[in-house]
Structures are given as C-alpha cells and as structure tokens.
Write a protein that holds these residues in place. Sequence first.
Motif, PDB file in Angstrom:
ATOM      1  N   VAL A  70       0.842  -1.203   0.000  1.00 35.55           N
ATOM      2  CA  VAL A  70       0.000   0.000   0.000  1.00 35.55           C
ATOM      3  C   VAL A  70       0.877   1.254   0.000  1.00 35.55           C
ATOM      4  O   VAL A  70       0.597   2.213  -0.733  1.00 35.55           O
ATOM      5  CB  VAL A  70      -0.970  -0.002   1.202  1.00 35.55           C
ATOM      6  CG1 VAL A  70      -1.663   1.344   1.355  1.00 35.55           C
ATOM      7  CG2 VAL A  70      -2.004  -1.103   1.046  1.00 35.55           C
ATOM      8  N   ALA A  71       1.936   1.262   0.801  1.00 39.85           N
ATOM      9  CA  ALA A  71       2.817   2.431   0.859  1.00 39.85           C
ATOM     10  C   ALA A  71       3.479   2.695  -0.497  1.00 39.85           C
ATOM     11  O   ALA A  71       3.539   3.847  -0.954  1.00 39.85           O
ATOM     12  CB  ALA A  71       3.878   2.240   1.941  1.00 39.85           C
ATOM     13  N   TYR A  77       1.664   6.568  -6.938  1.00 40.02           N
ATOM     14  CA  TYR A  77       0.492   7.311  -7.439  1.00 40.02           C
ATOM     15  C   TYR A  77       0.580   8.779  -7.028  1.00 40.02           C
ATOM     16  O   TYR A  77       0.347   9.670  -7.853  1.00 40.02           O
ATOM     17  CB  TYR A  77      -0.786   6.678  -6.898  1.00 40.02           C
ATOM     18  CG  TYR A  77      -2.050   7.362  -7.351  1.00 40.02           C
ATOM     19  CD1 TYR A  77      -2.612   7.078  -8.588  1.00 40.02           C
ATOM     20  CD2 TYR A  77      -2.700   8.284  -6.538  1.00 40.02           C
ATOM     21  CE1 TYR A  77      -3.777   7.699  -9.013  1.00 40.02           C
ATOM     22  CE2 TYR A  77      -3.870   8.907  -6.951  1.00 40.02           C
ATOM     23  CZ  TYR A  77      -4.402   8.612  -8.184  1.00 40.02           C
ATOM     24  OH  TYR A  77      -5.548   9.234  -8.599  1.00 40.02           O
ATOM     25  N   GLY A  78       0.926   9.037  -5.769  1.00 37.15           N
ATOM     26  CA  GLY A  78       1.047  10.415  -5.290  1.00 37.15           C
ATOM     27  C   GLY A  78       2.137  11.182  -6.014  1.00 37.15           C
ATOM     28  O   GLY A  78       1.979  12.363  -6.334  1.00 37.15           O
ATOM     29  N   TYR A  83       1.221  14.953  -5.789  1.00 32.21           N
ATOM     30  CA  TYR A  83       0.731  15.172  -4.430  1.00 32.21           C
ATOM     31  C   TYR A  83       1.908  15.306  -3.466  1.00 32.21           C
ATOM     32  O   TYR A  83       3.036  14.937  -3.786  1.00 32.21           O
ATOM     33  CB  TYR A  83      -0.169  14.021  -3.987  1.00 32.21           C
ATOM     34  CG  TYR A  83      -1.425  13.840  -4.810  1.00 32.21           C
ATOM     35  CD1 TYR A  83      -1.913  14.856  -5.634  1.00 32.21           C
ATOM     36  CD2 TYR A  83      -2.133  12.657  -4.760  1.00 32.21           C
ATOM     37  CE1 TYR A  83      -3.063  14.686  -6.379  1.00 32.21           C
ATOM     38  CE2 TYR A  83      -3.288  12.484  -5.506  1.00 32.21           C
ATOM     39  CZ  TYR A  83      -3.742  13.493  -6.315  1.00 32.21           C
ATOM     40  OH  TYR A  83      -4.879  13.327  -7.056  1.00 32.21           O
ATOM     41  N   PRO A  84       1.662  15.798  -2.259  1.00 32.89           N
ATOM     42  CA  PRO A  84       2.747  15.919  -1.277  1.00 32.89           C
ATOM     43  C   PRO A  84       3.351  14.554  -0.937  1.00 32.89           C
ATOM     44  O   PRO A  84       2.698  13.511  -1.080  1.00 32.89           O
ATOM     45  CB  PRO A  84       2.058  16.515  -0.042  1.00 32.89           C
ATOM     46  CG  PRO A  84       0.813  17.147  -0.556  1.00 32.89           C
ATOM     47  CD  PRO A  84       0.405  16.374  -1.760  1.00 32.89           C
ATOM     48  N   ILE A 132      -8.906   0.323  -4.841  1.00 37.15           N
ATOM     49  CA  ILE A 132     -10.213   0.768  -4.359  1.00 37.15           C
ATOM     50  C   ILE A 132     -10.115   2.164  -3.763  1.00 37.15           C
ATOM     51  O   ILE A 132     -10.967   3.020  -4.002  1.00 37.15           O
ATOM     52  CB  ILE A 132     -10.783  -0.234  -3.334  1.00 37.15           C
ATOM     53  CG1 ILE A 132     -11.123  -1.560  -4.027  1.00 37.15           C
ATOM     54  CG2 ILE A 132     -12.009   0.327  -2.633  1.00 37.15           C
ATOM     55  CD1 ILE A 132     -11.444  -2.693  -3.083  1.00 37.15           C
ATOM     56  N   ARG A 133      -9.066   2.416  -2.989  1.00 41.83           N
ATOM     57  CA  ARG A 133      -8.927   3.731  -2.351  1.00 41.83           C
ATOM     58  C   ARG A 133      -8.626   4.834  -3.359  1.00 41.83           C
ATOM     59  O   ARG A 133      -9.127   5.943  -3.249  1.00 41.83           O
ATOM     60  CB  ARG A 133      -7.812   3.699  -1.305  1.00 41.83           C
ATOM     61  CG  ARG A 133      -8.226   3.074  -0.005  1.00 41.83           C
ATOM     62  CD  ARG A 133      -7.123   3.198   1.006  1.00 41.83           C
ATOM     63  NE  ARG A 133      -7.561   2.786   2.333  1.00 41.83           N
ATOM     64  CZ  ARG A 133      -6.833   2.953   3.421  1.00 41.83           C
ATOM     65  NH1 ARG A 133      -5.643   3.516   3.335  1.00 41.83           N
ATOM     66  NH2 ARG A 133      -7.286   2.563   4.585  1.00 41.83           N
ATOM     67  N   LEU A 134      -7.774   4.536  -4.329  1.00 43.70           N
ATOM     68  CA  LEU A 134      -7.319   5.586  -5.243  1.00 43.70           C
ATOM     69  C   LEU A 134      -8.230   5.793  -6.444  1.00 43.70           C
ATOM     70  O   LEU A 134      -8.382   6.913  -6.915  1.00 43.70           O
ATOM     71  CB  LEU A 134      -5.900   5.277  -5.726  1.00 43.70           C
ATOM     72  CG  LEU A 134      -4.828   5.244  -4.642  1.00 43.70           C
ATOM     73  CD1 LEU A 134      -3.516   4.742  -5.220  1.00 43.70           C
ATOM     74  CD2 LEU A 134      -4.662   6.600  -3.996  1.00 43.70           C
TER      75      LEU A 134
END
Length: 171
Positions: A70-71, A77-78, A83-84, A132-134
């Motif tokens: 996940v990390a 992706y970030g 993203y930060p 699912i989260r992203l």
Amino acid sequence: LAVMRATEKIWQAGGAASAVKLPDLMNLFWGNVGGSLGETCVPALVLGGLYLIYKKLIDWRIPVFYLVTVAILTGVYGAVMGYPSTFPLYHLFAGGLMIGAFFMATDWVTSPITKKGKIIYAIGLGVLTSLIRLRGSYTEGVCYSILMMNMVTPMIDRFVRNVSFGGGLKK
C-alpha cells in the motif's frame, strides 16, 4: 479518507493544497481523529500486532507485505499525480488499514498456508486496497480487499505448495 478524497479532487482541478485542511499526521497516528472503534490509534494497533507476531500467533509476512505494498503504490500514485510526499502516510494511518493488516487479514482460516502464498496474498491485498482507495468510489477498501482475497486463498493454496521432505528429486 473522505477528506483525502475531497482534497485530491481539488488538487486535480488545479487548486492549492491549502484549500482543504487535512488532518494532522500526528493526530492520525495517535488516534485523535474520528473513526470506527479500534481503528484509529496506530501505535496501539502496531504494538498489538507485534505482540501477536512475537507470540507466533500470526505470521509477519502478511502485515508487512500488505503495508509495504500500500505504501509503495500510494507513494508512486502520489508522486505521479504531484501530491505531497506525505500522501502514503495518510493512507497508512487513516482508515482500517492497520487493524486489517494485523488482525483481519491474518486470520488462520482464511489466509494461505505457505510462506510464498502469504506473500502473494498480502501483495494482492495491498494492490486491491490501493486500487479501491485511489480509483474506486469507496474511500476505504480494506474490508473488500480482504473479502476478495479470501475467495482467492484456496487457489493460492492449490498452486503454491511446499515440497515434501525428501520429495524434491525424482529418481
């Protein structure tokens, strides 16, 4: 996670990062935010999980590979989205990821038997949770990823087998 989703939409529209106030990472870490019972205090969950690993009640492979997957995926992706750099930490500390990694995904009945199978299972959990989260319409993803990978566990156990002692070479 809902605030993260709203913040992402603002960032994608070209808005400033300061347009939405994200929860402080330390508040997320210590559980000083709203959430379901038992999923918010990261140190307590990690200590409980480490205790279970120490007592050999759960295997370390599932939580470690799950959290690392996940990390990595949220970090990539970030980075791609601009993203930060703290984006993966929000995904690790928010929601039910920690309780899912240590206490739900490691269930003896529904997780694979072999060491390689546990690693495959955990990486699958991490990929599904991140997807699912992203990209999904649901902000959490942990419960669905565990349910989906539990359905795949018999197939993992069937195709990833240990070699029996003395059975590795055929004469």
